[in-house]
Design an enzyme around this catalytic site. Structure first.
Site, PDB file in Angstrom:
ATOM      1  N   GLY A 444       0.946  -0.907  -0.229  1.00 37.55           N
ATOM      2  CA  GLY A 444       0.113   0.347   0.178  1.00 37.55           C
ATOM      3  C   GLY A 444       1.076   1.639  -0.687  1.00 37.55           C
ATOM      4  O   GLY A 444       2.259   1.616  -0.112  1.00 37.55           O
ATOM      5  N   SER A 445       0.213   2.324   0.363  1.00 34.20           N
ATOM      6  CA  SER A 445       1.246   3.685   0.502  1.00 34.20           C
ATOM      7  C   SER A 445       1.871   3.919   1.069  1.00 34.20           C
ATOM      8  O   SER A 445       2.916   4.790   1.010  1.00 34.20           O
ATOM      9  CB  SER A 445       0.000   5.099   0.798  1.00 34.20           C
ATOM     10  OG  SER A 445      -1.292   4.341   0.579  1.00 34.20           O
TER      11      SER A 445
END
Length: 707
Positions: A444-445
């Site tokens: 993810g981020s």
């Protein structure tokens, strides 16, 4: 008359020749009489071929009668001794000169000079006795046994008048130190398994003890069936299990028959026949907290024996079945030894034939801190969450704690699970046997920090470079069809620091598209993709940025998704932590270290100090700025930096999928720790904010031990 004389004179030469021939024939017959050397040769041939039934026929009846052995018992004795010693080869060779002792000979192996003189006198006065020495070599499971053996042959006359040489059998002909009633005992000498300890020597896997309960059948009383039912109810085992144990062939009324382990230290009143005894076991002091790291041992199975190409293991052995216990099995187990000894009929040792002492296993020291490991596991597992956390020292790479939840109790894996416990583990949807700190996830981020570093290195991105991004979604053009990159917060314009603080997907997707797939791949690969960092002990699989078929990231949609840690990207929590070390170490990536003393590679400079400082400063603002995704950590002591992320796993596009929450956090003032954490299924629980909130109490009390 003259004619008769002539005939007679003519026959005389023939008769003379015939007499001479008969004489010579008689002499030759005597020469062909069996000689002792031939018997010795025959004996050695049968012995080398292990034809023990043939040896029996070569012995004198008197010596066999003295031994008390029938033919079957004779053969069985040899077979039992040779099979027990695992004799694979027998070599026997007559010594160059047969033993010829005289009254003036010096002391020899066979006795004093006086005794030798007596023997020689017997031989000189008795031509029916012959003695010879030979060298015997037995190749056993422990190596070669070498002895000098003596044979005493006696010439005996059979009923038909034929004379043969037979051997005077003695137990010492099997092995030199054997006498009547002697036995050969083969014992295995077991090594002590090496301990697994933390960086201070605190045990993570060591020797312990537990109480084992069992039954002495003869003490069950007049109603054994009723008593067994009572015992089964108390210890929560089935009556069938008890009866099966008591029905084993070796069981006798006075024998202790082990059934299971217990936490009780005393037998309750009324349970006649039950006894307790202490049993040495492998013990894991941290229990579930280090289960996936350390693993456990169990008794070898049929499958283990089939896979054992070196032929080391036996049915009574224990073997590592998971974690470090399995991956470092050969180092931990040591090497067994063995002893072959001769005893008397009472079991007292007469002599040792051959001995190989066991070589104890080596201790394995980890960089892990036991107390920190326990606390981190308690933090992760509280609330029944599934996930993983990795704590490392970013300056030297020492892994201080690695936890996975849910977990299992390794001590129960050693002592044995009840059916109910096994059913509970099997039914647990959290899959407690999965090691999640080596599992690979879409990060993810959190990956945006690496995309930012790649863009900075390629001179495509700068800290203040802005994009005007209206709304919550974006696509490059109509060639993307109905696919859009989405973000959670509408900020415009937005620069690189803002994009990290607010975790903006669109900003980094646009930067990756501008870089192009070739430069993007070159920029991120340096952060450890395709490398397991030498952590073979953890069976760590290298991370990937894309599947094998899409390594060129030719699809712009896949390139965009990859820029913010989704697409086909998979990273382990260990790798995720490692990939952030360049931001702390002026551009040097420090690889993780688990085993103290193991040779590791030097840190590698993968980005410039300026780029490292730029990203680190931005990650600090993720905590300090009020809108930052990890701002709740700002109240904690120290100057923390962090990056959060939430990755959604979808079975199909357009569907709502499972969300995994991530955070990577480190201290910028005193860079003594770095944590990467993932918690699965944070849907509806705040995403990555749930992970940040869960870590906060742990970070508040964190006192990182010195490396």
């Amino acid at each position: 008359m003259k004619k008769k004389h002539k005939i007679l004179y003519g026959l005389l030469p023939i008769l003379f020749a015939g007499g001479v021939g008969m004489y010579l024939y008689m002499q030759n017959s005597k020469a062909e009489e069996a000689r002792p050397e031939a018997t010795v040769t025959q004996y050695i041939d049968h012995l080398q071929k292990k034809e023990f039934d043939q040896l029996y026929t070569m012995m004198t009846p008197a010596s066999l009668n003295e031994s008390g052995l029938s033919r079957e018992q004779f053969v069985e004795k040899y077979n039992a001794i040779y099979s027990g010693m695992e004799v694979s080869e027998v070599k026997a060779e007559v010594k160059p000169q047969a033993t010829e002792t005289t009254a003036n000979s010096n002391e020899s192996e066979s006795g004093t000079s006086e005794e030798a003189g007596e023997n020689a006198s017997d031989e000189e006065t008795n031509p029916d006795i012959y003695e010879v020495d030979y060298n015997l070599q037995l190749t056993t499971l422990l190596g070669d046994v070498n002895e000098t053996q003596s044979l005493k042959l006696v010439r005996q006359e059979l009923e038909d008048g034929t004379k043969v040489w037979r051997i005077d059998w003695q137990p010492s002909m099997i092995l030199k130190d054997m006498v009547k009633g002697s036995k050969v005992r083969v014992r295995t000498l077991f090594p002590e398994r090496g301990n697994i300890v933390d960086h201070e020597g605190m045990p993570l896997a060591t020797k312990g003890s537990i109480n084992e309960w069992g039954i002495v059948p003869g003490e069950l009383g007049e109603s054994p069936e009723a008593k067994i039912a009572q015992i089964a109810q108390h210890y929560k085992v089935s009556e069938d299990a008890i009866n099966t144990a008591l029905a084993q062939k070796w069981v006798k009324p006075e024998y202790f028959v082990p059934i299971a382990t217990t936490d009780e230290s005393m037998v309750p009143d009324g349970l006649n026949g039950v006894k307790l005894q202490s049993k040495t076991i492998r013990y894991y002091p941290l229990g579930e907290a280090a289960a996936h790291l350390v693993g456990y041992v169990r008794k070898v199975t049929k499958e283990d024996l089939e896979k054992d190409t070196e032929g080391y293991y036996r049915a009574e052995d224990w073997i590592g079945k998971a974690g470090l216990e399995q991956s470092m099995e050969k180092q931990l187990r040591g090497e067994r030894g063995g002893l072959i000894e001769i005893t008397d009929e009472l079991g007292n040792v007469r002599s040792e034939l051959i001995r190989h002492d066991a070589v104890n296993g080596q201790d394995v020291q980890l960089t892990i801190d036991a107390q920190t490991q326990r606390r981190l596991y308690q933090t992760l597992s509280s609330g029944g969450d599934a996930g993983a956390m990795v704590l490392m020292n970013p300056t030297d790479g020492h892994l201080l704690a690695m936890v996975s939840a849910p977990a299992y109790d390794p001590n129960k894996m050693v002592t044995g699970l009840t059916q109910a416990e096994w059913d509970a583990y099997s039914a647990d949807e959290g899959l407690p046997f999965i090691n999640r700190f080596t599992n690979r996830y879409a990060p993810g981020s959190t990956f945006k920090a690496i995309t930012a570093a790649a863009g900075l290195m390629e001179n495509v991105t700068t800290a203040d470079k802005e994009h005007d991004i209206p709304g919550l979604q974006w696509r490059k053009d109509e060639s993307w069809g109905g696919y859009y990159v989405k973000r959670v917060k509408s900020v415009s314009p937005v620069n690189m620091v803002d994009a990290l603080v607010y975790s903006d997907n669109i900003y980094f997707a646009q930067e990756a598209i501008e870089m192009g797939s070739a430069k993007f791949i070159e920029g991120i690969q340096k952060f450890g993709f395709g490398d397991n960092f030498g952590l073979d002990e953890l069976y760590l699989k290298p991370s990937q940025y894309a599947n094998e078929a899409h390594l060129d990231l030719a699809s712009e949609v896949l390139l965009a998704d990859t820029s913010y840690g989704q697409g086909e990207m998979l990273m382990s929590p260990i790798h995720l932590a490692t990939s952030f070390t360049p931001f702390i170490n002026e551009g040097k990536m420090v690889k993780p270290v688990l085993i103290v003393g193991k040779e590791t590679s030097e840190p590698e400079v993968i980005i410039t100090p300026d780029v490292a400082a730029t990203v680190k400063d931005a990650l600090g603002q993720v905590v300090t700025r009020s809108g930052g995704t990890a701002h709740s950590l700002n109240s904690l002591p120290g100057a923390l930096a962090a990056k959060t992320g939430t990755a959604e796993l979808k079975a199909k596009k357009g569907e709502k999928g499972q969300e995994n929450g991530f955070v990577v956090v480190f201290d910028t003032d005193s860079p003594s720790f770095l944590i990467s954490a993932v918690i699965e299924q944070v849907n509806g629980r705040g995403g990555s904010h749930y992970v940040v909130d869960k870590l906060e109490p742990f970070l508040e009390k964190l006192n990182v031990p010195a490396s």
